[in-house]
Design a protein around this motif. Sequence first.
Motif, PDB file in Angstrom:
ATOM      1  N   GLN A 172       9.620  13.397  -2.802  1.00 14.61           N
ATOM      2  CA  GLN A 172       9.468  14.449  -3.799  1.00 14.61           C
ATOM      3  C   GLN A 172       8.012  14.743  -4.144  1.00 14.61           C
ATOM      4  O   GLN A 172       7.725  15.659  -4.917  1.00 14.61           O
ATOM      5  CB  GLN A 172      10.229  14.069  -5.084  1.00 14.61           C
ATOM      6  N   GLU A 173       7.101  13.981  -3.586  1.00 15.37           N
ATOM      7  CA  GLU A 173       5.688  14.196  -3.878  1.00 15.37           C
ATOM      8  C   GLU A 173       5.183  15.454  -3.175  1.00 15.37           C
ATOM      9  O   GLU A 173       5.678  15.836  -2.110  1.00 15.37           O
ATOM     10  CB  GLU A 173       4.867  12.983  -3.434  1.00 15.37           C
ATOM     11  N   GLU A 174       4.211  16.091  -3.774  1.00 17.75           N
ATOM     12  CA  GLU A 174       3.714  17.372  -3.265  1.00 17.75           C
ATOM     13  C   GLU A 174       3.172  17.255  -1.850  1.00 17.75           C
ATOM     14  O   GLU A 174       3.329  18.164  -1.028  1.00 17.75           O
ATOM     15  CB  GLU A 174       2.628  17.908  -4.199  1.00 17.75           C
ATOM     16  N   ASP A 175       2.511  16.135  -1.551  1.00 16.41           N
ATOM     17  CA  ASP A 175       1.910  15.968  -0.229  1.00 16.41           C
ATOM     18  C   ASP A 175       2.780  15.132   0.711  1.00 16.41           C
ATOM     19  O   ASP A 175       2.297  14.611   1.715  1.00 16.41           O
ATOM     20  CB  ASP A 175       0.525  15.336  -0.347  1.00 16.41           C
ATOM     21  N   ALA A 176       4.076  15.011   0.395  1.00 15.40           N
ATOM     22  CA  ALA A 176       4.972  14.237   1.254  1.00 15.40           C
ATOM     23  C   ALA A 176       5.099  14.899   2.620  1.00 15.40           C
ATOM     24  O   ALA A 176       5.122  16.132   2.727  1.00 15.40           O
ATOM     25  CB  ALA A 176       6.348  14.126   0.607  1.00 15.40           C
ATOM     26  N   PRO A 177       5.151  14.129   3.689  1.00 13.11           N
ATOM     27  CA  PRO A 177       5.282  14.725   5.029  1.00 13.11           C
ATOM     28  C   PRO A 177       6.626  15.430   5.176  1.00 13.11           C
ATOM     29  O   PRO A 177       7.618  15.030   4.557  1.00 13.11           O
ATOM     30  CB  PRO A 177       5.183  13.511   5.955  1.00 13.11           C
ATOM     31  N   ASP A 178       6.650  16.480   6.004  1.00  9.14           N
ATOM     32  CA  ASP A 178       7.919  17.149   6.268  1.00  9.14           C
ATOM     33  C   ASP A 178       8.751  16.287   7.209  1.00  9.14           C
ATOM     34  O   ASP A 178       8.318  15.210   7.648  1.00  9.14           O
ATOM     35  CB  ASP A 178       7.695  18.545   6.840  1.00  9.14           C
ATOM     36  N   ALA A 179       9.953  16.747   7.528  1.00  7.86           N
ATOM     37  CA  ALA A 179      10.875  15.932   8.313  1.00  7.86           C
ATOM     38  C   ALA A 179      10.302  15.584   9.680  1.00  7.86           C
ATOM     39  O   ALA A 179      10.431  14.444  10.150  1.00  7.86           O
ATOM     40  CB  ALA A 179      12.209  16.657   8.467  1.00  7.86           C
ATOM     41  N   ALA A 180       9.650  16.550  10.322  1.00  6.05           N
ATOM     42  CA  ALA A 180       9.098  16.303  11.653  1.00  6.05           C
ATOM     43  C   ALA A 180       7.999  15.245  11.604  1.00  6.05           C
ATOM     44  O   ALA A 180       7.928  14.359  12.466  1.00  6.05           O
ATOM     45  CB  ALA A 180       8.561  17.603  12.247  1.00  6.05           C
ATOM     46  N   GLU A 181       7.147  15.322  10.600  1.00  4.22           N
ATOM     47  CA  GLU A 181       6.070  14.339  10.471  1.00  4.22           C
ATOM     48  C   GLU A 181       6.636  12.970  10.105  1.00  4.22           C
ATOM     49  O   GLU A 181       6.138  11.938  10.579  1.00  4.22           O
ATOM     50  CB  GLU A 181       5.064  14.800   9.421  1.00  4.22           C
ATOM     51  N   ALA A 182       7.670  12.955   9.249  1.00  6.72           N
ATOM     52  CA  ALA A 182       8.298  11.676   8.905  1.00  6.72           C
ATOM     53  C   ALA A 182       8.887  11.023  10.152  1.00  6.72           C
ATOM     54  O   ALA A 182       8.773   9.807  10.344  1.00  6.72           O
ATOM     55  CB  ALA A 182       9.378  11.891   7.853  1.00  6.72           C
ATOM     56  N   ASP A 183       9.514  11.835  11.008  1.00  8.18           N
ATOM     57  CA  ASP A 183      10.041  11.306  12.274  1.00  8.18           C
ATOM     58  C   ASP A 183       8.921  10.737  13.129  1.00  8.18           C
ATOM     59  O   ASP A 183       9.049   9.648  13.712  1.00  8.18           O
ATOM     60  CB  ASP A 183      10.757  12.414  13.046  1.00  8.18           C
ATOM     61  N   ALA A 184       7.812  11.473  13.213  1.00 10.69           N
ATOM     62  CA  ALA A 184       6.687  11.045  14.040  1.00 10.69           C
ATOM     63  C   ALA A 184       6.101   9.733  13.520  1.00 10.69           C
ATOM     64  O   ALA A 184       5.748   8.842  14.309  1.00 10.69           O
ATOM     65  CB  ALA A 184       5.618  12.133  14.082  1.00 10.69           C
ATOM     66  N   ARG A 185       5.993   9.611  12.210  1.00  8.75           N
ATOM     67  CA  ARG A 185       5.443   8.381  11.640  1.00  8.75           C
ATOM     68  C   ARG A 185       6.361   7.196  11.912  1.00  8.75           C
ATOM     69  O   ARG A 185       5.893   6.084  12.197  1.00  8.75           O
ATOM     70  CB  ARG A 185       5.221   8.563  10.134  1.00  8.75           C
ATOM     71  N   PHE A 186       7.669   7.425  11.813  1.00  6.11           N
ATOM     72  CA  PHE A 186       8.615   6.343  12.091  1.00  6.11           C
ATOM     73  C   PHE A 186       8.480   5.886  13.542  1.00  6.11           C
ATOM     74  O   PHE A 186       8.410   4.687  13.819  1.00  6.11           O
ATOM     75  CB  PHE A 186      10.042   6.805  11.806  1.00  6.11           C
ATOM     76  N   ARG A 187       8.426   6.828  14.465  1.00  5.15           N
ATOM     77  CA  ARG A 187       8.337   6.477  15.881  1.00  5.15           C
ATOM     78  C   ARG A 187       7.008   5.787  16.202  1.00  5.15           C
ATOM     79  O   ARG A 187       6.964   4.870  17.029  1.00  5.15           O
ATOM     80  CB  ARG A 187       8.514   7.731  16.746  1.00  5.15           C
ATOM     81  N   PHE A 188       5.934   6.230  15.554  1.00  8.09           N
ATOM     82  CA  PHE A 188       4.630   5.597  15.763  1.00  8.09           C
ATOM     83  C   PHE A 188       4.693   4.131  15.355  1.00  8.09           C
ATOM     84  O   PHE A 188       4.250   3.239  16.089  1.00  8.09           O
ATOM     85  CB  PHE A 188       3.552   6.330  14.962  1.00  8.09           C
ATOM     86  N   GLY A 189       5.221   3.887  14.154  1.00 15.14           N
ATOM     87  CA  GLY A 189       5.326   2.505  13.679  1.00 15.14           C
ATOM     88  C   GLY A 189       6.244   1.669  14.549  1.00 15.14           C
ATOM     89  O   GLY A 189       5.970   0.492  14.807  1.00 15.14           O
ATOM     90  N   LEU A 190       7.336   2.278  15.007  1.00 18.17           N
ATOM     91  CA  LEU A 190       8.272   1.542  15.856  1.00 18.17           C
ATOM     92  C   LEU A 190       7.621   1.169  17.185  1.00 18.17           C
ATOM     93  O   LEU A 190       7.772   0.034  17.663  1.00 18.17           O
ATOM     94  CB  LEU A 190       9.527   2.382  16.086  1.00 18.17           C
ATOM     95  N   ARG A 191       6.884   2.106  17.771  1.00 18.39           N
ATOM     96  CA  ARG A 191       6.194   1.795  19.033  1.00 18.39           C
ATOM     97  C   ARG A 191       5.192   0.664  18.837  1.00 18.39           C
ATOM     98  O   ARG A 191       5.066  -0.236  19.686  1.00 18.39           O
ATOM     99  CB  ARG A 191       5.480   3.048  19.570  1.00 18.39           C
ATOM    100  N   ALA A 192       4.476   0.710  17.733  1.00 21.01           N
ATOM    101  CA  ALA A 192       3.488  -0.335  17.462  1.00 21.01           C
ATOM    102  C   ALA A 192       4.178  -1.700  17.289  1.00 21.01           C
ATOM    103  O   ALA A 192       3.690  -2.726  17.781  1.00 21.01           O
ATOM    104  CB  ALA A 192       2.685   0.012  16.207  1.00 21.01           C
ATOM    105  N   LEU A 193       5.320  -1.707  16.603  1.00 22.67           N
ATOM    106  CA  LEU A 193       6.048  -2.951  16.404  1.00 22.67           C
ATOM    107  C   LEU A 193       6.568  -3.506  17.733  1.00 22.67           C
ATOM    108  O   LEU A 193       6.414  -4.691  18.023  1.00 22.67           O
ATOM    109  CB  LEU A 193       7.206  -2.714  15.436  1.00 22.67           C
ATOM    110  N   LEU A 194       7.159  -2.638  18.540  1.00 21.70           N
ATOM    111  CA  LEU A 194       7.676  -3.085  19.831  1.00 21.70           C
ATOM    112  C   LEU A 194       6.558  -3.618  20.722  1.00 21.70           C
ATOM    113  O   LEU A 194       6.727  -4.632  21.417  1.00 21.70           O
ATOM    114  CB  LEU A 194       8.425  -1.949  20.528  1.00 21.70           C
TER     115      LEU A 194
END
Length: 203
Positions: free
Chosen positions: A177-199
């Motif tokens: 709900q924050e004004e600068d919150a990432p949109d859905a596409a960016e949220a997906d990208a951030r999740f995948r980035f973190g997942l790749r780093a973890l793997l």
Amino acid sequence: MSRNYAGLSRERIIIEALHIIAGRGLGGLSMRRLGDALEVEAMAIYHHFPLGKEQLFNAIAAYVTSPGPATTSLDGPEEAEPAAEDAEPAGAAEPGPWDARITAWAEAYRARLLEYSGALSLLAHRAPRTPNSLATRALVQGALGEAGLTGPDVERAADALYSYCLGAVVHQVRHQQEEDAPDAAEADARFRFGLRALLAGLV
């Protein structure tokens, strides 16, 4: 109010409870309100959840984290309802390289947590164990074994993956709900980035 409970099932109760949670929050869920939504007397719900609201909360947590029969070992012995035909461990069961399979599972798990994000707070104190969730975890561990992990490291890596998925969803929901919150596409990208780093770090 109807006394015909023939169509009432644990899964129907859980799904309606999740609708109420989505609209009113967890604190807005009561047995009376749930009965009204289902058009049955509240006591009919106790036929499926004789231990009351805590048992219902356990079943909701199990449903959110593991598609399949709406049961959990936290409820105590009881007969499980049949699973839907398509209720099977997701993602990690698909063919392909181990990392692609884990990625597919993680994305499916995240999507389900986001769909039922109103119930996330239940997961802080509940670790549902259903036949489906145990089978899914075994598939994740099998994929990690293919990556070369052995012994206790397989369990540790699985814990890290589950924790990452849940934590990422909590972080996204907390800030959406924050004004600068990432949109859905960016949220997906951030999740995948973190997942790749973890793997990458796991192997």
